[in-house]
Design an enzyme around this catalytic site. Structure first.
Site, short mmCIF file in Angstrom:
data_model
loop_
_atom_site.label_atom_id
_atom_site.label_comp_id
_atom_site.label_asym_id
_atom_site.label_seq_id
_atom_site.Cartn_x
_atom_site.Cartn_y
_atom_site.Cartn_z
CD GLN A 77 69.90 96.07 -40.05
OE1 GLN A 77 69.22 96.73 -40.79
NE2 GLN A 77 70.36 94.90 -40.36
CG PHE A 78 69.13 90.80 -35.38
CD1 PHE A 78 70.20 89.93 -35.18
CD2 PHE A 78 68.34 90.64 -36.51
CE1 PHE A 78 70.45 88.90 -36.07
CE2 PHE A 78 68.59 89.62 -37.41
CZ PHE A 78 69.65 88.74 -37.20
CB THR A 79 72.89 92.61 -38.25
OG1 THR A 79 72.40 93.75 -38.95
CG2 THR A 79 72.12 91.36 -38.67
#
Length: 150
Positions: A78-80
């Site tokens: 989950q890069f966000t």
């Protein structure tokens, strides 16, 4: 590394209409990686996550870990989690690590979770358009950051 850990009754990841992974009772773990992260961060977080006493005991007190309740884990990249929203209204992802750093550390974290739990963990697919479904239990949601060990 940043994690969002959710205690769930069930969770799944679907990609292109196909279920990639699903679990019953356990933890859904969203993982964000930044460029400064190391295997040491991943190891610490995996140990801490598997040991978190956030499941109820016989008295209804959060006193048991996912291992104590024979739970499962689903780990999703989950890069966000490294969104910067300081300037303007469109988040920036500059703090998120590039694929050459993120993928090996995400995979290492998954292996460390398997080691800590003594069983395989479900995963998403790095970079895919994933549909994550969950039935949050509680709800219980914990945020962890290896650079801010509170």
């Amino acid at each position: 590394m940043r994690l969002v850990i959710q205690r769930v009754k069930e969770a799944s990841v679907t990609i292109d209409g196909n279920v990639k992974s699903q679990i019953g009772k356990g933890l859904l773990v969203l993982v964000g990686v930044c460029a400064e992260d190391t295997e040491e961060d991943a190891t610490w977080l995996a140990k801490k996550t598997a040991s978190l006493r956030i499941f109820d005991d016989e008295n209804g007190v959060m006193n048991r870990s996912v291992n104590d309740v024979n739970g499962e884990a689903l780990v999703v990249s989950q890069f966000t989690l490294y969104a910067s929203y300081k300037k303007g209204n469109r988040p920036s992802w500059l703090r998120a690590a590039t694929h050459d750093i993120s993928i090996p550390l995400y995979e290492f974290f998954c292996k460390q979770m398997e080691k800590e739990m003594g069983k395989p963990v479900g995963t998403g697919e790095f970079g895919a358009d994933m549909k994550v479904a969950l039935l949050n239990d509680g709800p219980v949601t914990i945020c962890m950051d290896s650079k801010n060990k509170e």
